[in-house]
Design a protein around this motif. Structure first.
Motif, PDB file in Angstrom:
ATOM      1  N   VAL A 478      20.704   7.694  13.057  1.00 54.65           N
ATOM      2  CA  VAL A 478      19.287   7.936  13.342  1.00 54.65           C
ATOM      3  C   VAL A 478      18.590   8.528  12.123  1.00 54.65           C
ATOM      4  N   VAL A 479      19.225   9.499  11.491  1.00 51.35           N
ATOM      5  CA  VAL A 479      18.646  10.118  10.298  1.00 51.35           C
ATOM      6  C   VAL A 479      18.538   9.104   9.164  1.00 51.35           C
ATOM      7  N   ALA A 480      19.587   8.309   8.966  1.00 46.79           N
ATOM      8  CA  ALA A 480      19.568   7.312   7.890  1.00 46.79           C
ATOM      9  C   ALA A 480      18.481   6.266   8.122  1.00 46.79           C
ATOM     10  N   THR A 481      18.254   5.882   9.369  1.00 42.52           N
ATOM     11  CA  THR A 481      17.207   4.899   9.686  1.00 42.52           C
ATOM     12  C   THR A 481      15.820   5.464   9.376  1.00 42.52           C
ATOM     13  N   LEU A 482      15.589   6.707   9.697  1.00 41.61           N
ATOM     14  CA  LEU A 482      14.297   7.338   9.386  1.00 41.61           C
ATOM     15  C   LEU A 482      14.067   7.398   7.883  1.00 41.61           C
ATOM     16  N   ILE A 483      15.095   7.734   7.155  1.00 42.11           N
ATOM     17  CA  ILE A 483      14.957   7.797   5.693  1.00 42.11           C
ATOM     18  C   ILE A 483      14.651   6.413   5.128  1.00 42.11           C
ATOM     19  N   ALA A 484      15.369   5.394   5.615  1.00 42.02           N
ATOM     20  CA  ALA A 484      15.121   4.032   5.122  1.00 42.02           C
ATOM     21  C   ALA A 484      13.690   3.588   5.428  1.00 42.02           C
ATOM     22  N   THR A 485      13.192   3.950   6.596  1.00 35.88           N
ATOM     23  CA  THR A 485      11.816   3.578   6.948  1.00 35.88           C
ATOM     24  C   THR A 485      10.801   4.241   6.027  1.00 35.88           C
ATOM     25  N   VAL A 486      11.002   5.504   5.732  1.00 32.93           N
ATOM     26  CA  VAL A 486      10.050   6.247   4.893  1.00 32.93           C
ATOM     27  C   VAL A 486      10.052   5.734   3.470  1.00 32.93           C
ATOM     28  N   VAL A 487      11.226   5.591   2.877  1.00 32.68           N
ATOM     29  CA  VAL A 487      11.291   5.181   1.468  1.00 32.68           C
ATOM     30  C   VAL A 487      10.880   3.724   1.304  1.00 32.68           C
ATOM     31  N   PHE A 488      11.089   2.886   2.321  1.00 34.89           N
ATOM     32  CA  PHE A 488      10.633   1.487   2.249  1.00 34.89           C
ATOM     33  C   PHE A 488       9.106   1.435   2.204  1.00 34.89           C
ATOM     34  N   ALA A 489       8.453   2.243   3.026  1.00 34.42           N
ATOM     35  CA  ALA A 489       6.988   2.274   3.020  1.00 34.42           C
ATOM     36  C   ALA A 489       6.450   2.872   1.733  1.00 34.42           C
ATOM     37  N   ALA A 490       7.180   3.856   1.179  1.00 35.59           N
ATOM     38  CA  ALA A 490       6.714   4.498  -0.056  1.00 35.59           C
ATOM     39  C   ALA A 490       6.751   3.547  -1.241  1.00 35.59           C
ATOM     40  N   ALA A 491       7.625   2.545  -1.198  1.00 36.47           N
ATOM     41  CA  ALA A 491       7.724   1.608  -2.319  1.00 36.47           C
ATOM     42  C   ALA A 491       6.475   0.755  -2.461  1.00 36.47           C
ATOM     43  N   PHE A 492       5.708   0.527  -1.388  1.00 36.35           N
ATOM     44  CA  PHE A 492       4.519  -0.316  -1.437  1.00 36.35           C
ATOM     45  C   PHE A 492       3.225   0.489  -1.363  1.00 36.35           C
ATOM     46  N   THR A 493       3.351   1.777  -1.228  1.00 36.34           N
ATOM     47  CA  THR A 493       2.163   2.647  -1.284  1.00 36.34           C
ATOM     48  C   THR A 493       2.375   3.660  -2.391  1.00 36.34           C
ATOM     49  N   VAL A 494       2.391   3.174  -3.618  1.00 34.00           N
ATOM     50  CA  VAL A 494       2.712   4.031  -4.752  1.00 34.00           C
ATOM     51  C   VAL A 494       1.600   5.048  -4.937  1.00 34.00           C
ATOM     52  N   PRO A 495       1.913   6.224  -5.450  1.00 28.67           N
ATOM     53  CA  PRO A 495       0.879   7.248  -5.684  1.00 28.67           C
ATOM     54  C   PRO A 495      -0.119   6.800  -6.756  1.00 28.67           C
ATOM     55  N   GLY A 496      -1.381   7.061  -6.521  1.00 32.19           N
ATOM     56  CA  GLY A 496      -2.432   6.701  -7.474  1.00 32.19           C
ATOM     57  C   GLY A 496      -3.021   5.327  -7.243  1.00 32.19           C
ATOM     58  N   GLY A 497      -2.347   4.438  -6.530  1.00 38.09           N
ATOM     59  CA  GLY A 497      -2.854   3.091  -6.254  1.00 38.09           C
ATOM     60  C   GLY A 497      -2.563   2.122  -7.389  1.00 38.09           C
ATOM     61  N   TYR A 498      -3.301   0.948  -7.334  1.00 38.51           N
ATOM     62  CA  TYR A 498      -3.071  -0.125  -8.298  1.00 38.51           C
ATOM     63  C   TYR A 498      -4.366  -0.401  -9.087  1.00 38.51           C
ATOM     64  N   LYS A 499      -4.184  -0.983 -10.262  1.00 35.18           N
ATOM     65  CA  LYS A 499      -5.333  -1.426 -11.061  1.00 35.18           C
ATOM     66  C   LYS A 499      -5.892  -2.716 -10.458  1.00 35.18           C
ATOM     67  N   GLN A 500      -7.217  -2.788 -10.413  1.00 38.60           N
ATOM     68  CA  GLN A 500      -7.841  -3.953  -9.787  1.00 38.60           C
ATOM     69  C   GLN A 500      -7.692  -5.209 -10.631  1.00 38.60           C
ATOM     70  N   GLU A 501      -7.590  -5.066 -11.970  1.00 36.50           N
ATOM     71  CA  GLU A 501      -7.524  -6.230 -12.829  1.00 36.50           C
ATOM     72  C   GLU A 501      -6.204  -6.989 -12.652  1.00 36.50           C
ATOM     73  N   LYS A 502      -5.100  -6.287 -12.839  1.00 34.80           N
ATOM     74  CA  LYS A 502      -3.796  -6.939 -12.809  1.00 34.80           C
ATOM     75  C   LYS A 502      -2.940  -6.533 -11.600  1.00 34.80           C
ATOM     76  N   GLY A 503      -3.357  -5.538 -10.864  1.00 38.10           N
ATOM     77  CA  GLY A 503      -2.580  -5.095  -9.717  1.00 38.10           C
ATOM     78  C   GLY A 503      -1.400  -4.216 -10.079  1.00 38.10           C
ATOM     79  N   ALA A 504      -1.342  -3.775 -11.320  1.00 38.40           N
ATOM     80  CA  ALA A 504      -0.251  -2.908 -11.748  1.00 38.40           C
ATOM     81  C   ALA A 504      -0.535  -1.471 -11.309  1.00 38.40           C
ATOM     82  N   PRO A 505       0.511  -0.671 -11.060  1.00 34.39           N
ATOM     83  CA  PRO A 505       0.289   0.734 -10.677  1.00 34.39           C
ATOM     84  C   PRO A 505      -0.430   1.502 -11.779  1.00 34.39           C
ATOM     85  N   ILE A 506      -1.284   2.413 -11.369  1.00 30.52           N
ATOM     86  CA  ILE A 506      -2.070   3.185 -12.337  1.00 30.52           C
ATOM     87  C   ILE A 506      -1.166   4.073 -13.181  1.00 30.52           C
ATOM     88  N   PHE A 507      -0.140   4.695 -12.565  1.00 30.65           N
ATOM     89  CA  PHE A 507       0.755   5.612 -13.289  1.00 30.65           C
ATOM     90  C   PHE A 507       2.012   4.910 -13.808  1.00 30.65           C
TER      91      PHE A 507
END
Length: 635
Positions: A478-507
């Protein structure tokens, strides 16, 4: 008025002749039995001196106010006759149990009062007893005040010899109460030369039973000194079979003392190093450790001395003592390897002595799961084939005994039913190597082979191990499943967002972004691996042999990957925090967050450390190092 004044004068006279009742717990006497008799309470002095005597007694009674007894004392005017002239100071305040004033004062630990009272008593009055045959000196032996006993002994040196009605001396009572200071004092003043062999051995056995090995050694050394005198009784002390049997019973007590399990320290170099460190102040642990080592050394000396006494007997008597006391089997039962090696050096064949069920020390070691004793079988000179041939009264060979379930005390050394089942299988496999293939299918009186007996005895333990494994896997998954869910979502919601021109992460070019991506990916993979590992525990067949390596290894891998995913998840959060608040990264806030990130990691590690150690040791090291030759040797 005249009648009233007369009553008041009579009351005043009566009040002067009787004293008040002083109460404390427990109540020992009654009103009618605590009055002093007219004949037993007077001194052989002139009548004019009686008021002075009353003043002395009143002053002494005042010192007994807060004592743990209820006493009613009646002091009457002395009457002198020829009978009471023989008693300078008669017993005071006899009660239902016959205690005198000196008994009560000694029990209340009133040292000053006892000293003052003993000065006015004759020697023979100190020998007066209560209804249990206890002198005041005997009562003092029950307390922790050596000064009280010393005051009485200085007045009458026969007091240590006087036993109560149960036959116990004051020294035996102090030993029974584990009062070391009193025992050390009474030992020096007790005349051991007057004791018979039975009483002597009872005192020796009592001191060993409460781990006062130093005093037991002094008692034995005192006998050795007297043995060289011309006293016939001492000369025959170590030569009779009766005394040899008593020495055997004392050795039986030592056989049940774990001489070889004191902090795992072996060798004179280590012991000397500990003794040096123990002299440094403010290190209480090493002082306790050094004290334990001293007790171990003294116990070894006791074993050698007592065994030396038995060796003076004929071999037939020695075998009879070993058969009756079963000292070898008692030592093997608790894993006392050092005791066995000390005794077997003189007569190596004694290790093949059997108990009433025809078990040797190796059979006892297997039954009680004592690996150190069983490891002696690997030494040169031990015939393993002969051990495989031996059977007990029920037709069980040594492998049958390994198939039986271990005692609860030995089974609980390992935590968790699954690891307990693993330890039982390791024992069965180790003994199986000793026995060899020809004896694997040997039947006992119930027509059971060793493997069939193992399956029957460990059926419930196997089921409990399966339940424990699945319950642990469920919680961790149960704990491992929660961790996998959180880190999977974090991979596509990177901090700072993306650049509008190329879609690359700002940081993207920030070093903390690299830490974020790496830790997030590792957390994702390790949590997924943990889920797969714990899932495999639900699909396992849980056969007996699976508990030996497969199931514990899977559980260990699942716990390690789960811990790695937790660590990486915390690192991912910390990296995100540094990226978002990069203007504060030189301040104190990022450092505080990083420090708080260590909190869940530390808590998880501390709470599961014992389980990890048990899994690693039991799976990878126990079978390899548990059954191997040790430094102790039988021959």
């Amino acid at each position: 008025m005249a009648r009233r004044n007369g009553r008041q004068r009579a009351y005043e006279i009566e009040r002067r002749r009787k004293m008040k009742t002083y109460e404390s717990e427990p109540q020992l006497g009654s009103d009618d039995e605590s009055d002093l008799s007219r004949e037993d309470s007077c001194l052989p002095m002139d009548a004019k001196d009686c008021p002075a005597y009353l003043d002395v007694v009143e002053a002494q009674i005042q010192q007994l106010k807060n004592m743990h007894y209820q006493i009613e004392i009646t002091v009457e005017s002395p009457i002198f006759n020829s009978s009471n002239a023989e008693h300078p100071i008669a017993p005071i305040a006899q009660q239902k149990r016959g205690d005198r004033m000196l008994h009560i004062a000694a029990a209340a630990k009133r040292t000053a009062f006892v000293s003052n009272l003993v000065e006015h008593l004759e020697e023979r009055e100190l020998e007066l007893t209560n209804i249990y045959g206890e002198t005041a000196f005997y009562v003092a032996a029950r307390s922790e005040v050596v000064e009280i006993a010393n005051v009485m002994y200085a007045k009458n040196r026969q007091l240590p010899r006087i036993e109560n009605k149960s036959g116990m001396t004051p020294l035996e009572m102090a030993i029974f109460l584990r009062n070391r200071k009193m025992v050390e004092y009474l030992y020096r003043i007790t005349p051991f030369e007057d004791l018979n062999a039975k009483k002597y051995m009872e005192i020796l056995a009592a001191t060993i039973h409460i781990d006062m090995y130093d005093i037991a050694l002094e008692i034995l050394n005192a006998v050795d000194k007297r043995k060289h005198t011309s006293t016939a009784e001492v000369g025959t002390f170590t030569s009779t079979a009766e005394v040899g049997a008593k020495v055997g019973s004392v050795l039986q007590i030592l056989a049940r003392k774990p001489l070889s399990q004191n902090h795992g320290i072996q060798g004179q170099i280590w012991e000397r190093l500990v003794s040096i460190i123990a002299t440094i102040p403010y290190i209480p642990y090493f002082k306790r450790l050094y004290s334990s080592l001293q007790m171990r050394r003294q116990a070894r000396q006791l074993v050698k001395k007592l065994w030396g006494i038995i060796l003076t007997l004929p071999i037939s008597n020695i075998l009879e003592i070993i058969r009756k006391t079963e000292i070898f089997h008692a030592a093997a039962k608790i894993g006392n390897v050092e005791f066995l090696t000390l005794l077997s050096h003189s007569y190596p064949d004694l290790i093949w002595n059997f108990d009433s069920e025809r078990n040797s020390i190796f059979h006892i070691a297997v039954t009680n799961r004592q690996e150190e004793v069983f490891s002696l079988i690997y030494h040169r000179g031990v015939r393993k084939d002969a051990i495989a041939l031996l059977e007990d009264n029920k037709g069980n060979n040594i492998l049958h005994l390994a198939g039986k379930k271990a005692p609860r005390s030995r089974l609980n050394i390992v935590s968790g039913p699954a690891l307990q089942m693993q330890r039982e299988l390791q024992w069965f496999k180790a003994v199986e190597k000793i026995v060899g293939p020809p004896y694997l299918q040997t039947k006992n009186n119930r027509c059971q082979s060793p493997r069939e007996l193992f399956t029957l005895e460990h059926k419930k333990l196997r089921e409990d191990g399966e339940k424990w494994m699945k319950k642990t896997a469920t919680s961790c998954m149960v704990v491992a499943t929660l961790i996998a869910t959180v880190v999977f979502a974090a991979a596509f919601t990177v901090p700072g967002g993306y650049k509008q021109e190329k879609g690359a992460p700002i940081f993207l070019k920030d070093e903390w972004f690299s830490v974020f991506v790496t830790s997030d990916a590792v957390a994702m993979f390790t949590s997924t691996a943990s889920i797969m590992t714990f899932l495999s525990l639900f699909t396992a067949q849980y056969r007996e042999d699976d508990f030996l390596f497969s199931l514990p290894a899977k559980l260990l891998v699942g716990l390690v990957t789960l811990f790695a995913s937790i660590v990486c998840m915390v690192i991912t959060f910390s990296a995100t925090f540094f990226l978002v608040y990069k203007e504060e990264k030189h301040g104190t806030l990022p450092k505080v967050v990083a420090a708080l990130g260590l909190l869940p990691i530390t808590i998880y590690a501390m709470l599961n450390l014992k389980l990890w150690i048990a899994l690693i040791h039991s799976t990878f090291f126990a079978s390899r190092f548990m059954f191997r030759p040790r430094h102790n040797r039988l021959f």
